[in-house]
Design a protein around this motif. Structure first.
Motif, PDB file in Angstrom:
ATOM      1  N   CYS A  48       0.839  -1.200   0.000  1.00 13.08           N
ATOM      2  CA  CYS A  48       0.000   0.000   0.000  1.00 13.08           C
ATOM      3  C   CYS A  48       0.871   1.246   0.000  1.00 13.08           C
ATOM      4  O   CYS A  48       1.849   1.322   0.738  1.00 13.08           O
ATOM      5  CB  CYS A  48      -0.897   0.024   1.222  1.00 13.08           C
ATOM      6  N   PHE A  49       0.478   2.208  -0.817  1.00 11.69           N
ATOM      7  CA  PHE A  49       1.146   3.500  -0.822  1.00 11.69           C
ATOM      8  C   PHE A  49       0.500   4.362   0.248  1.00 11.69           C
ATOM      9  O   PHE A  49      -0.718   4.495   0.304  1.00 11.69           O
ATOM     10  CB  PHE A  49       1.019   4.160  -2.198  1.00 11.69           C
ATOM     11  N   ASN A  50       1.301   4.941   1.124  1.00  6.66           N
ATOM     12  CA  ASN A  50       0.804   5.744   2.226  1.00  6.66           C
ATOM     13  C   ASN A  50       1.461   7.113   2.149  1.00  6.66           C
ATOM     14  O   ASN A  50       2.674   7.215   2.024  1.00  6.66           O
ATOM     15  CB  ASN A  50       1.135   5.054   3.556  1.00  6.66           C
ATOM     16  N   LYS A  70       6.102   9.943   2.421  1.00  7.44           N
ATOM     17  CA  LYS A  70       5.569   8.865   1.578  1.00  7.44           C
ATOM     18  C   LYS A  70       6.239   7.560   1.961  1.00  7.44           C
ATOM     19  O   LYS A  70       7.460   7.497   2.062  1.00  7.44           O
ATOM     20  CB  LYS A  70       5.833   9.152   0.105  1.00  7.44           C
ATOM     21  N   THR A  71       5.443   6.516   2.169  1.00  4.62           N
ATOM     22  CA  THR A  71       5.984   5.191   2.435  1.00  4.62           C
ATOM     23  C   THR A  71       5.193   4.156   1.634  1.00  4.62           C
ATOM     24  O   THR A  71       4.065   4.392   1.229  1.00  4.62           O
ATOM     25  CB  THR A  71       5.908   4.812   3.938  1.00  4.62           C
ATOM     26  N   TYR A  72       5.831   3.021   1.438  1.00  5.18           N
ATOM     27  CA  TYR A  72       5.209   1.876   0.786  1.00  5.18           C
ATOM     28  C   TYR A  72       5.130   0.786   1.849  1.00  5.18           C
ATOM     29  O   TYR A  72       6.143   0.238   2.265  1.00  5.18           O
ATOM     30  CB  TYR A  72       6.041   1.436  -0.420  1.00  5.18           C
ATOM     31  N   ASP A  73       3.913   0.508   2.322  1.00  5.94           N
ATOM     32  CA  ASP A  73       3.716  -0.394   3.450  1.00  5.94           C
ATOM     33  C   ASP A  73       3.471  -1.815   2.960  1.00  5.94           C
ATOM     34  O   ASP A  73       2.584  -2.054   2.139  1.00  5.94           O
ATOM     35  CB  ASP A  73       2.531   0.052   4.307  1.00  5.94           C
ATOM     36  N   LYS A  91      11.485   3.563  -0.301  1.00  9.58           N
ATOM     37  CA  LYS A  91      11.748   3.436  -1.739  1.00  9.58           C
ATOM     38  C   LYS A  91      10.924   2.288  -2.297  1.00  9.58           C
ATOM     39  O   LYS A  91      10.923   1.186  -1.742  1.00  9.58           O
ATOM     40  CB  LYS A  91      13.223   3.160  -1.991  1.00  9.58           C
ATOM     41  N   PRO A  92      10.220   2.498  -3.409  1.00 13.08           N
ATOM     42  CA  PRO A  92       9.421   1.424  -3.982  1.00 13.08           C
ATOM     43  C   PRO A  92      10.251   0.228  -4.439  1.00 13.08           C
ATOM     44  O   PRO A  92       9.796  -0.905  -4.386  1.00 13.08           O
ATOM     45  CB  PRO A  92       8.680   2.078  -5.151  1.00 13.08           C
TER      46      PRO A  92
END
Length: 106
Positions: A48-50, A70-73, A91-92
């Motif tokens: 999930c993009f947060n 921005k984080t990618y959970d 980082k994605p």
């Protein structure tokens, strides 16, 4: 001493496929700490993009613009119980690498 330990600490994700478990760990140089989660109970893995947007009060010499985090959970969803947020990647590419590793082993 506590400050030195915090500088030496590193985080990561460890997958133990012999026992079918995964954990987010903190490495303190010699040893690792973290809670193991059973992978046999996981039915779904989500990425999930947060994003969080906030206004900050800053000193005069700094930028007055708003701040966005921005984080990618990486979330593990078991068949019973609540979701487990395994890691929050900045980082994605790191999140995709973790997903590919899980896909190979699951």
């Amino acid at each position: 001493m506590a400050g030195l330990m915090m500088i030496m600490s590193k985080t990561g994700i460890e997958i133990d496929m012999t026992k079918k478990r995964i954990r987010k760990y903190v490495s303190w140089g010699v040893f690792k700490t973290g809670i193991w989660n059973d992978l046999s109970q996981i039915i779904k893995v989500e990425l999930c993009f947060n994003t969080q947007h906030t206004k900050l009060t800053r000193p005069l010499y700094q930028n007055k613009g708003d701040t966005t985090a921005k984080t990618y959970d990486l979330i593990l969803i078991p068949n019973a119980g609540k979701e487990i947020i395994l890691n929050e990647f900045t980082k994605p590419s790191l999140a995709y690498k973790a997903l590919e590793t899980l896909k190979r082993h699951l």
